[in-house]
Write a protein that holds these residues in place. Structure first.
Motif, PDB file in Angstrom:
ATOM      1  N   ARG A 298       0.824  -1.212   0.000  1.00  0.00           N
ATOM      2  CA  ARG A 298       0.000   0.000   0.000  1.00  0.00           C
ATOM      3  C   ARG A 298       0.853   1.254   0.000  1.00  0.00           C
ATOM      4  NH1 ARG A 298      -4.119  -1.929   4.843  1.00  0.00           N
ATOM      5  NH2 ARG A 298      -4.868  -3.850   3.815  1.00  0.00           N
ATOM      6  N   SER A 299       2.086   1.122   0.500  1.00  0.00           N
ATOM      7  CA  SER A 299       3.007   2.265   0.506  1.00  0.00           C
ATOM      8  C   SER A 299       4.042   2.150  -0.607  1.00  0.00           C
ATOM      9  CB  SER A 299       3.722   2.333   1.867  1.00  0.00           C
ATOM     10  OG  SER A 299       2.802   2.437   2.924  1.00  0.00           O
ATOM     11  N   ASP A 300       3.757   1.279  -1.570  1.00  0.00           N
ATOM     12  CA  ASP A 300       4.658   1.046  -2.705  1.00  0.00           C
ATOM     13  C   ASP A 300       6.022   0.531  -2.251  1.00  0.00           C
ATOM     14  OD1 ASP A 300       5.147   0.892  -5.420  1.00  0.00           O
ATOM     15  OD2 ASP A 300       6.080   2.873  -5.505  1.00  0.00           O
ATOM     16  N   ILE A 301       6.026  -0.262  -1.175  1.00  0.00           N
ATOM     17  CA  ILE A 301       7.223  -0.979  -0.737  1.00  0.00           C
ATOM     18  C   ILE A 301       7.035  -2.419  -1.174  1.00  0.00           C
ATOM     19  CG2 ILE A 301       8.610  -1.693   1.251  1.00  0.00           C
ATOM     20  CD1 ILE A 301       7.537   0.811   2.699  1.00  0.00           C
ATOM     21  N   ARG A 302       7.820  -2.862  -2.146  1.00  0.00           N
ATOM     22  CA  ARG A 302       7.480  -4.072  -2.890  1.00  0.00           C
ATOM     23  C   ARG A 302       8.258  -5.322  -2.487  1.00  0.00           C
ATOM     24  NH1 ARG A 302       8.032   0.160  -6.400  1.00  0.00           N
ATOM     25  NH2 ARG A 302      10.106  -0.540  -7.041  1.00  0.00           N
ATOM     26  N   ASN A 303       9.352  -5.194  -1.786  1.00  0.00           N
ATOM     27  CA  ASN A 303      10.214  -6.353  -1.571  1.00  0.00           C
ATOM     28  C   ASN A 303      10.489  -6.606  -0.092  1.00  0.00           C
ATOM     29  OD1 ASN A 303      11.609  -4.868  -4.338  1.00  0.00           O
ATOM     30  ND2 ASN A 303      10.751  -6.919  -4.487  1.00  0.00           N
ATOM     31  N   LEU A 304      10.726  -7.865   0.224  1.00  0.00           N
ATOM     32  CA  LEU A 304      10.903  -8.299   1.605  1.00  0.00           C
ATOM     33  C   LEU A 304      11.724  -9.580   1.586  1.00  0.00           C
ATOM     34  CD1 LEU A 304      10.130  -8.451   4.686  1.00  0.00           C
ATOM     35  CD2 LEU A 304       8.012  -9.562   3.959  1.00  0.00           C
ATOM     36  N   ALA A 305      12.714  -9.676   2.478  1.00  0.00           N
ATOM     37  CA  ALA A 305      13.552 -10.878   2.565  1.00  0.00           C
ATOM     38  C   ALA A 305      13.692 -11.285   4.023  1.00  0.00           C
ATOM     39  CB  ALA A 305      14.928 -10.620   1.948  1.00  0.00           C
ATOM     40  N   ILE A 306      13.733 -12.604   4.256  1.00  0.00           N
ATOM     41  CA  ILE A 306      13.813 -13.141   5.613  1.00  0.00           C
ATOM     42  C   ILE A 306      14.780 -14.320   5.617  1.00  0.00           C
ATOM     43  CG2 ILE A 306      12.537 -14.239   7.491  1.00  0.00           C
ATOM     44  CD1 ILE A 306       9.989 -12.879   6.342  1.00  0.00           C
ATOM     45  N   LEU A 307      15.646 -14.358   6.628  1.00  0.00           N
ATOM     46  CA  LEU A 307      16.569 -15.471   6.815  1.00  0.00           C
ATOM     47  C   LEU A 307      16.485 -15.924   8.266  1.00  0.00           C
ATOM     48  CD1 LEU A 307      18.890 -17.168   5.473  1.00  0.00           C
ATOM     49  CD2 LEU A 307      20.478 -15.493   6.439  1.00  0.00           C
ATOM     50  N   VAL A 308      16.311 -17.234   8.479  1.00  0.00           N
ATOM     51  CA  VAL A 308      16.240 -17.797   9.831  1.00  0.00           C
ATOM     52  C   VAL A 308      17.328 -18.857   9.968  1.00  0.00           C
ATOM     53  CG1 VAL A 308      14.804 -18.940  11.553  1.00  0.00           C
ATOM     54  CG2 VAL A 308      13.745 -17.396   9.892  1.00  0.00           C
ATOM     55  N   ILE A 309      18.188 -18.678  10.974  1.00  0.00           N
ATOM     56  CA  ILE A 309      19.303 -19.606  11.214  1.00  0.00           C
ATOM     57  C   ILE A 309      19.098 -20.284  12.555  1.00  0.00           C
ATOM     58  CG2 ILE A 309      21.807 -19.811  11.532  1.00  0.00           C
ATOM     59  CD1 ILE A 309      22.133 -17.322   9.792  1.00  0.00           C
TER      60      ILE A 309
END
Length: 772
Positions: A298-309
C-alpha cells in the motif's frame, strides 16, 4: 611364466595364431566396449528440505523434467516393472534367449515388429545410446547389456532404468513422473500409481493422460491382475487399486523457497541438493512474508527478505529471498539475501562489542550527543535532536548516530573495518579510508546473509559452540571451523543492551511471562531505501530486510516500523527458548560512578558495584566529578562567595563540558550547572564555555542565497553561566557581543579563519575552520 607363454605361442600354427589374436581382440573390445558413464544427459536441479521433502526444481537444459538418478528403487515400482517388463530379470545375464526367440518368431509370423524381447538391461542400454531401432543396434544392445551385467548389480541397473525411462511428454524418470502425475514422492506411491508408471515407458507417446486414457487404464489393471495372481498383492488391495482413478492432468511442481532453488540452480546446476531448510518453518515464513508484503504494498514498498538460522546447528531453516517470485517486475526476481544493501545502523552492535572487548568502553559510560562536524561530515540523530550525553548502552539501544560516530572515531576506522571483515562481511571490501566514519551509519553495503550470520556467531559464542561456516546443505560433509572473533563476555554485555531496544508492540514485555527475551537491532539506510531488523535468541537468529530491490526510497521505510514488526511475528511462530546464561568466571567486580558510567573517580559520591570485563578496568576514571568548596550559608542557594576564610562545606559536583551541558540539562532537569568561580578560588583552569559550531578544523561550504550571493555561517557556543556576556572576534576583528543565546552569523571569505570568544570574566576560547 613369460617365457612359457612365449614358447606356447611359437608352437602354434599361423592359423591358430590368427584365431588367437582375433579372440584377444574381441575379448579386449568386449571389455572396453561399455563407456565409463552410460548416460550423458542434463538433469533437473532438485532441492529438498532436511527431511527430503521436495521444495522445488528447475527443468534440465534440454527442456526435460529429468531428476538426478536415484540409488534405490521403491519396492512397489520394482515389483510392477519386473512383472510387466522382464519377469526373469534376476535370472539372466542381460539377454534372455527365450524372449529373443519368442520375439523373433512373432515378428516373422506377423511380418512386422510386434515384440522386442528386450530385457530391462537391454532397455537401459537403448535409453543410454538413444539410437534408431535396427537389427544391428539390437545386437549392440545385447553385447553392451551382457557387459553391463558384469559391471553393475541388478539393483543398480534397475535404478539406471527408472531414472532415465520416458514417462510421456517431457517427463523422464520415476521421480519426475511421480511429482508431475501425482504431486508427491515416488517413495509414497500406491500400488495403482506404481502400476500406472510401470506401464507408461512401454509406449509413452501413445498412452498418457491427455489421450489413450482407456488403453492406459486397461494396461494398468492387467498388470494389477498379474500382481494378484502372483500373490504380490491380496484381493482387497487389488480391489482398492483398480478403483483408483487415473490423474486428470499433470501437477505443477512445488514452489517452496524458490529463491533458494534458483540459488542452487546457479551454484549446483543439475544436482540433487538436500538443504537444511525446515519445510514447516519455511512455509509459515513465506505465508507471513506474503501478508506483510501486501501490507507494505500500500506504501509502494514491494520487496521483503527473511533469513532464519538455527544457532546450535548453524543451519538455515528458512530462506525467503524475496516475495512474489512468479511476478517478473519490481525487483521480485532479486534474491535480496545475497544482494549488498546499505547497512544503516545494523553494524552498531559490532562496534559496541569491539570497544567493550578492547577495554575502551564500559556499558554505561557517557558518550557525547552534541553537534559535530568532522572534516565536513555532520551526522544527525534520526530524531534531529541532541541530548548532550547518553550512556553507551542506551545510545546503542536507541540507535543514536552521533554517539556511534564518536565511538568509531575513538576506536579507529581501520581497526573496525578489519574486524567487520573478520566476522564475515565480505562485501565491505574497499579500503577503510573509502568509508571513513560513515561506515557506522550505512556508508558500506552488506548482505542479509552475512549480517545475520555475524549475529548468529555472537549467539554461538554465548553457547560456547565452535564457530563454523553456516550451512545450507545436508549432510554436511565438511565443516569449516574458524577462529571465534567473538568472546562471550563482551557479547553478553552487547546482548544485554540490545534486549532493551523498544519493541514495536510498545508494551512492557518484561511483565508478560510468555514473551521471550530477544536481543535485536534495526537499521535504516540514508534516503529510506533499506530497512533492517536482526534478532537473536539462544535458538534462532532472524534477519529481515524490507525495501525496494530497485533502490527506490520511500518515506516511512524505517527499520523499527517495517522490518521490526515482521521480525517479532517470525519469533512468535518459532519455538521459544530461555535466555542465555551469563558466562561464568569472566567478569570482575568494579565500582562505577552512577552518573557517568566511568570507573569510580576520586570525587564520585554515588557508586554502583557492577560486573565488568577485566579489560574495562583500564578505562578512564570518572572525569566529571569535581570537589567544590561552598560558603557556610549555602543551604538554600548554591555558592555565593568562596572567599570565606573558613569554608564549612566541601561538595562533589557533577559537571559536563559546556556543549554537553547545554543539551543535557534540557533533558535532565535534576542537573545543576556549576556556579561561577571567583578568581583565586582554585578552579581557574575550568573552561566555562565551548563552541557548539564550528568544531576545530571544520571544513565548511557556505550555501548560496536565492539571489546568488554568498550565504552566511552561523556560529554558536555554550556557556555554563546563563548570565554571561560573550564578545566575538573573527581573525582578531571584533564582530559582536551576545547574551543568553550565544549565536551570530558571519560571512567569512574562502580560506582559513580563526574564531575567538571572550566572556566578561576574561575566559577565552578559540577554534579554527576552513571555508571552501
Amino acid at each position: 611364466m613369460g617365457s612359457k607363454i612365449l614358447n606356447f605361442f611359437k608352437r602354434l600354427s599361423v592359423t591358430q595364431k590368427v584365431i588367437l589374436c582375433i579372440l584377444a581382440f574381441l575379448v579386449t573390445g568386449y571389455i572396453f566396449c561399455l563407456p565409463r558413464h552410460l548416460f550423458h544427459v542434463p538433469y533437473s536441479t532438485v532441492v529438498t528440505d532436511r527431511n527430503e521433502e521436495l521444495l522445488g526444481a528447475r527443468i534440465a537444459s534440454d527442456g526435460q523434467w529429468r531428476f538426478p538418478p536415484r540409488n534405490t528403487t521403491p519396492e512397489k515400482i520394482k515389483e510392477c516393472l519386473i512383472t510387466f517388463e522382464d519377469k526373469h530379470f534376476y535370472h539372466h545375464w542381460g539377454v534372455n534367449p527365450f524372449a529373443i526367440g519368442r520375439a523373433f518368431y512373432q515378428n516373422v509370423k506377423n511380418k512386422r515388429i510386434v515384440s522386442g524381447g528386450s530385457t530391462l538391461t537391454m532397455q537401459t542400454i537403448r535409453l543410454a545410446r538413444n539410437e534408431s531401432r535396427t537389427f544391428r543396434e539390437k545386437l549392440i544392445e545385447m553385447i553392451w547389456a551382457t557387459r553391463l551385467e558384469f559391471r553393475a548389480s541388478k539393483e543398480e541397473i534397475l535404478s539406471m532404468y527408472i531414472s532415465h525411462a520416458p514417462f510421456g511428454g517431457n517427463v523422464v524418470g520415476l521421480d519426475a513422473a511421480a511429482w508431475r502425475y501425482f504431486g508427491h514422492s515416488a517413495d509414497d506411491l500406491s500400488w495403482a500409481k506404481s502400476a500406472m508408471l510401470a506401464v507408461l515407458p512401454n509406449a509413452p507417446a501413445m498412452i498418457h493422460l491427455s489421450k489413450g486414457r482407456k488403453t492406459l487404464l486397461d494396461k494398468r489393471n492387467r498388470l494389477l491382475k498379474q500382481l494378484l495372481e502372483k500373490k504380490t498383492i491380496d484381493s482387497s488391495t487389488y480391489e482398492l487399486a483398480i478403483s483408483e482413478p487415473l490423474p486428470d492432468e499433470p501437477h505443477a511442481l512445488p514452489q517452496i523457497a524458490p529463491y533458494l532453488v534458483s540459488r542452487f540452480y546457479q551454484e549446483r546446476n543439475g544436482e540433487y541438493s538436500r538443504s537444511t531448510i525446515n519445510k514447516g518453518i519455511q512455509t509459515q515464513v513465506e505465508d507471513l512474508a506474503e501478508r506483510w508484503s501486501n501490507e507494505f504494498g500500500r506504501s509502494d514498498i514491494r520487496n521483503l527478505a527473511i533469513l532464519v538460522i538455527d544457532i546450535p546447528s548453524n543451519q538455515v531453516v528458512a530462506y525467503c529471498g524475496n516475495v512474489h517470485f512468479d511476478r517478473k517486475q519490481g525487483g521480485n526476481q532479486v534474491d535480496v539475501i545475497q544482494a549488498p544493501r546499505s547497512t544503516g545502523s545494523i553494524l552498531k552492535p559490532f562496534l559496541y562489542y569491539a570497544m567493550l572487548q578492547e577495554g575502551s568502553l564500559l556499558p554505561d559510560m557517557l558518550l557525547p550527543d552534541v553537534p559535530v562536524n568532522i572534516n565536513g561530515f555532520t551526522p544527525q540523530n534520526f530524531s534531529m535532536q541532541f541530548e548532550g550525553a547518553v550512556p553507551a548502552s542506551e545510545a546503542l539501544a536507541r540507535s543514536l548516530n552521533i554517539p556511534a560516530v564518536t565511538m568509531l572515531q575513538r576506536y579507529g576506522v581501520p581497526k573496525f573495518h578489519s574486524f567487520l571483515q573478520q566476522i564475515g562481511l565480505k562485501t565491505i571490501n574497499r579500503s577503510s579510508s573509502h568509508y571513513g566514519l560513515s561506515l557506522i551509519l550505512g556508508g558500506a553495503e552488506a548482505t542479509l546473509w552475512d549480517v545475520t550470520n555475524a549475529y548468529a556467531m555472537m549467539g554461538r559464542s554465548l553457547l560456547q559452540l565452535p564457530q563454523r561456516s553456516c550451512s545450507l546443505l545436508l549432510p554436511t560433509s565438511r565443516i569449516t571451523e574458524s577462529t571465534d572473533p567473538f568472546q562471550p563476555g563482551a557479547v553478553w554485555q552487547t546482548f544485554d543492551a540490545l534486549k532493551e531496544v523498544n519493541r514495536p508492540e510498545e508494551i512492557d514485555w518484561k511483565s508478560i511471562p510468555s514473551m521471550q527475551t530477544i536481543a535485536w537491532k534495526t537499521g535504516t539506510s540514508y534516503g529510506f531505501r533499506d530497512a533492517w531488523a536482526v534478532g537473536v535468541t539462544p535458538r534462532y537468529a532472524v534477519g529481515v530486510w524490507v525495501g525496494n530491490a530497485t533502490g527506490e526510497g520511500k518515506l516511512g521505510l524505517v527499520g523499527a516500523q517495517t522490518a521490526g514488526p515482521v521480525l517479532f511475528d517470525i519469533f512468535n511462530l518459532l519455538p521459544s527458548s530461555s535466555w542465555f546464561t551469563r558466562p561464568a568466571g569472566i567478569f570482575v567486580e568494579a565500582e562505577v560512578c552512577r552518573k557517568s558510567g566511568h570507573l569510580k573517580g576520586r570525587f564520585c559520591d554515588e557508586m554502583d558495584t557492577l560486573l565488568v570485563l577485566p579489560a574495562g578496568l583500564r578505562t578512564e576514571a570518572c572525569p566529571y566529578h569535581h570537589l567544590v568548596t561552598l560558603s557556610a550559608d549555602e543551604s538554600q542557594r548554591i555558592y555565593e562567595n568562596c572567599a570565606n576564610t573558613e569554608p564549612t562545606l566541601r561538595k562533589s559536583w557533577f559537571t559536563l563540558p559546556p556543549v554537553w551541558e547545554w543539551y543535557y540539562k534540557q533533558h535532565h532537569p535534576e542537573y545543576k550547572p556549576l556556579p561561577p568561580f571567583k578568581a583565586g578560588c582554585g578552579e581557574d583552569t575550568f573552561q566555562p564555555m565551548q563552541f557548539i559550531y564550528p568544531p576545530m578544523n571544520a571544513r565548511i561550504k557556505l550555501p548560496k542565497q536565492l539571489d546568488g550571493s554568498k550565504g552566511f555561517l552561523t556560529v554558536e557556543l555554550a556557556h555554563n553561566n546563563p548570565n554571561a556576556t560573550v564578545f566575538w572576534h573573527l581573525d582578531e576583528t571584533y564582530q559582536a557581543q551576545t547574551q543568553d543565546f550565544h549565536k551570530i552569523s558571519l560571512q567569512p571569505a574562502a580560506g582559513k579563519h580563526s574564531l575567538t570568544a571572550v566572556d566578561g570574566e576574561g575566559n577565552t576560547i578559540s577554534t579554527t575552520f576552513f571555508v571552501e
